[in-house]
Scaffold this active site. Structure first.
Site, PDB file in Angstrom:
ATOM      1  CG  HIS A  87      39.603  40.111  39.269  1.00 39.38           C
ATOM      2  ND1 HIS A  87      39.259  41.034  40.225  1.00 39.38           N
ATOM      3  CD2 HIS A  87      38.499  39.946  38.489  1.00 39.38           C
ATOM      4  CE1 HIS A  87      38.001  41.423  40.040  1.00 39.38           C
ATOM      5  NE2 HIS A  87      37.517  40.770  38.995  1.00 39.38           N
ATOM      6  CE1 TYR A  93      44.321  42.972  46.790  1.00 42.74           C
ATOM      7  CE2 TYR A  93      42.371  42.476  48.109  1.00 42.74           C
ATOM      8  CZ  TYR A  93      42.984  43.194  47.102  1.00 42.74           C
ATOM      9  OH  TYR A  93      42.284  44.143  46.392  1.00 42.74           O
TER      10      TYR A  93
END
Length: 460
Positions: free
Chosen positions: A66, A129
């Site tokens: 992605h 993240y």
């Protein structure tokens, strides 16, 4: 405590960060994100606003590829993963792949437009993240996805994808050849209808170039429709520049609305989206007492226009990612002193021109190129002076040069003082000396053409 180290990869902007892990009989500790230390080592100051954590119960969980419209700082809290990144940005590095194994001792900075994927190698792996934008309903439409098993990528997954745990969505992504490349962020040019704006449009053909009718700093609501997520840098070539009218009540309000209040709104936008901001300023922030002005000279404007430009410079400087580019005596495509003198020379007119104000011309092609140099070279943020190089001249000297290049005698230009020229006219005060020091921008490696060469080419 040991410091992290940062290493580039084959994908531009994709950085591997080695993190010191401190262990004892209780377990271990690490600084997963440390802004000052990491930016000092070269990590972009990307301004994370959200942290996400994914718990993966089994080995073989595989997620990606992605490329969302934001930057990421990915790391592992516990367990190990095989990470894979694919450059999905348009350009020569499109399709380039980097893979590596990650545990708590390693993190990776993933720039916008680079596809991110990982496969867990241990049960109970926790993957986290940081991102610098919040998810919105249209995020998927602004993202690019690529098939995990595309042979064109050549990713050697440790656990074959036929044995891995994948989501239905991740199995349906297109191969690289049919994926949509991520457009690189473009520069936004405000004031694109002016002399400098036209030069910037020529220098940056893919820029989003907006005229005052499309985006007016005095009307901040006109900036709201801009898709700021797609902007890589703001170049503000817009300003209220009617020096004499600025001394009137109406002009004073208009000058402050554009050059100060409007610039303040622009700074807030740049800060919110963490965008570099180039702001074009003027020698009028000085009173002209010094024969040459350095970037650190204190403000001392003589009139309203100069006051608003000085205030605008101060506002821009509150945002760390700024370039204030001060210039003077601009010559481009449009109405300017050189064009006026050339017209008078061609018509046989002999003008009277001021001979006691001094400076250097600035041709817009060199001003635009200097702005691009600052953005592209990674020059330190701050204030830079930029004009063409060469000897300091008076306005009358330049007029005489134009006349000579047009085949007229230099003596056809009559020389008068500022006091004589301004007598009986409502004119704002102007600095006597407009010469700007060029040492700072020259130290960045930018070579500036002499004004005389540019003038000769313009008159040919």
């Amino acid at each position: 405590m040991a410091a992290p180290s940062i290493h580039p990869t084959d994908i531009p902007g994709l950085l591997v960060v080695d993190l010191p892990v401190h262990a004892d009989d209780r377990g271990w500790f690490k600084e997963n994100w440390q802004r000052e230390a990491m930016t000092a080592l070269g990590l972009p100051d990307f301004g994370p606003v959200q942290q996400n954590v994914a718990f993966n119960a089994e080995a073989g969980v595989t997620r990606g590829i992605h490329a969302e419209p934001w930057d990421k700082f990915v790391s592992v809290a516990t367990g190990r993963v095989f990470g894979a990144w694919v450059d999905l940005r348009e350009g020569e590095s499109h399709g380039r792949v980097v893979t590596l194994e990650m545990g708590p001792e390693r993190a990776v900075f993933v720039p916008r437009g680079v596809g991110n994927a990982y496969q867990t190698l241990m049960p109970g792996t926790v993957y986290g993240y940081l991102v610098n934008d919040r998810w919105t309903p249209d995020a998927k439409d602004r993202s690019t996805f690529v098939q995990l098993g595309d042979p064109a990528l050549g990713i050697d997954w440790p656990i074959p994808l036929t044995e891995a745990i994948l989501s239905d969505a991740d199995t349906s992504h297109p191969p690289l050849a049919r994926s949509r490349p991520v457009r690189r962020r473009h520069a936004l040019v405000l004031g694109a209808g002016g002399q400098l704006g036209r030069a910037l449009r020529a220098a940056i053909p893919d820029a989003l170039a907006l005229t005052r009718e499309e985006a007016d700093l005095a009307r901040p609501e006109t900036l709201e429709g801009i898709e700021w997520r797609d902007v890589g840098a703001i170049i503000n070539a817009a300003a209220y520049t009617a020096v004499d009218l600025a001394e009137t009540p109406e002009g004073r309000r208009a000058a402050w609305a554009t050059n100060v209040t409007g610039v303040g709104h622009l700074v807030e936008i740049a800060r919110r989206h963490r965008l570099p901001l180039v702001h074009v300023s003027s020698d009028y922030v000085f009173d002209g007492t010094a024969t040459e002005h350095g970037e650190d000279e204190p403000f001392s404007p003589l009139g309203v226009y100069g006051q608003t430009k000085a205030a605008g410079d101060a506002v821009v400087a509150t945002w760390e990612k700024h370039y204030v580019v001060r210039t003077s005596w601009v010559v481009g495509d449009g109405r300017n002193f050189v064009a006026t003198m050339a017209t008078l020379a061609d018509r046989g007119v002999s003008p009277a021109v001021i001979d006691d104000r001094f400076g250097r011309l600035t041709f817009t092609e060199d001003l635009a190129a200097g702005i691009l140099h600052l953005l592209d070279s990674g020059a330190a943020y701050g204030t830079y002076h930029l004009t063409n190089s060469g000897p300091v001249q008076s306005w009358a000297d330049i007029a005489a040069d134009v006349f000579e290049l047009r085949g007229r005698p230099r003596t056809d230009v009559a020389r008068v003082s500022t006091e004589e020229y301004h007598a009986g006219r409502a004119m704002a005060p102007r600095p006597v000396h407009s010469t700007l020091s060029l040492a700072k921008i020259e130290a960045t490696g930018y070579e500036i053409a002499p004004a005389s060469a540019r003038l000769r080419a313009r008159m040919s």
